[in-house]
Scaffold this active site. Structure first.
Site, PDB file in Angstrom:
ATOM      1  N   ASP A   9       8.912  57.508 -33.886  1.00  0.00           N
ATOM      2  CA  ASP A   9       8.879  57.943 -35.448  1.00  0.00           C
ATOM      3  C   ASP A   9       9.111  59.594 -35.699  1.00  0.00           C
ATOM      4  O   ASP A   9       9.118  60.228 -34.657  1.00  0.00           O
ATOM      5  CB  ASP A   9       7.427  57.886 -35.701  1.00  0.00           C
ATOM      6  CG  ASP A   9       6.698  57.988 -37.204  1.00  0.00           C
ATOM      7  OD1 ASP A   9       7.780  57.749 -37.952  1.00  0.00           O
ATOM      8  OD2 ASP A   9       5.969  58.642 -37.248  1.00  0.00           O
ATOM      9  N   ASP A  11       7.967  61.645 -38.896  1.00  0.00           N
ATOM     10  CA  ASP A  11       6.996  62.573 -39.453  1.00  0.00           C
ATOM     11  C   ASP A  11       5.736  62.507 -38.569  1.00  0.00           C
ATOM     12  O   ASP A  11       4.905  61.162 -38.382  1.00  0.00           O
ATOM     13  CB  ASP A  11       6.689  62.140 -40.913  1.00  0.00           C
ATOM     14  CG  ASP A  11       8.126  62.117 -41.744  1.00  0.00           C
ATOM     15  OD1 ASP A  11       8.646  63.141 -41.429  1.00  0.00           O
ATOM     16  OD2 ASP A  11       8.444  61.189 -42.439  1.00  0.00           O
TER      17      ASP A  11
END
Length: 166
Positions: A9, A11
Site C-alpha cells: 500500500d 498511504d
C-alpha cells in the site's frame, strides 16, 4: 524460482499521509474532544476537503522512515507492486500517486502501481497495508498489518518477510 507477489500500500505505509495532512491542519490527528464516530466523520470530511482542494497533495507526501531502503531490498526478493486506493473525488490523486512512486522508487517501480478500490481482486501471496478496508479484509493472501503491534515499522516487516520467503 518464481518470486512471490508482494503488494505494498502507499498511504500510511511508504508515504506518510498523516504527516502531510498536518501541514494543512496541525490538529487533524489530535481531535479527542468528541466520540470516536464523530471524530472519524470530522476527520474524514477534513481529509476530503484538504485533498480535493490541493492538486499537488499526493505529489509531495513525505516518506515513511525506512521505506525506500527496505522496499528496494524487497524488490530483489519478491515480485513487488504498489497497490493503492486513490480518492474518487480527487482525480489528481491518481496522477499524484503515480508521480510519487516514480520520484521515490525510480525505474524499478515502473508500471508497478495498481490503483483500485477493491484490493481483494488482486492475487498474490502478501499485502502490506496499514488499514483493513477497500478489500484488504478479503485479500486471499497474507495481510501484513503495517503499523500494528506485530509490524510497527519497516524493520519488523522486513524481518518477517525474509523469515518466511522459503
Amino acid at each position: 524460482m518464481k518470486k512471490k507477489i508482494l503488494y505494498i500500500d502507499m498511504d500510511g505505509v511508504v508515504a506518510d499521509f498523516d504527516k502531510a495532512l498536518e501541514n494543512y491542519d496541525s490538529e487533524i490527528n489530535n481531535r479527542n474532544h468528541v466520540s470516536d464516530h464523530i471524530q472519524a466523520t470530522i476527520r474524514n470530511n477534513k481529509v476530503d476537503e484538504i485533498c480535493e482542494a490541493n492538486d499537488d497533495f499526493f505529489h509531495n507526501l513525505p516518506l515513511v522512515n525506512g521505506a525506500v531502503d527496505v522496499v528496494s531490498k524487497l524488490f530483489e526478493q519478491f515480485d513487488v507492486y504498489f497497490l493503492s486506493t486513490p480518492m474518487w473525488n480527487a482525480p489528481h490523486s491518481f496522477t499524484g500517486k503515480r508521480i510519487w512512486i516514480e520520484k521515490h522508487f525510480g525505474e524499478v517501480a515502473s508500471k508497478r502501481l495498481i490503483l483500485t478500490h477493491r484490493k481483494d481482486l488482486n492475487i498474490g501471496e502478501f499485502l502490506i497495508d496499514d488499514r483493513i478496508c477497500n478489500g484488504v479484509e478479503n485479500f486471499s493472501g497474507i495481510h501484513i498489518h503495517f503499523g500494528s503491534e506485530k509490524f510497527p515499522d519497516w524493520e519488523a516487516t522486513y524481518e518477517y518477510l525474509i523469515s518466511i520467503i522459503d
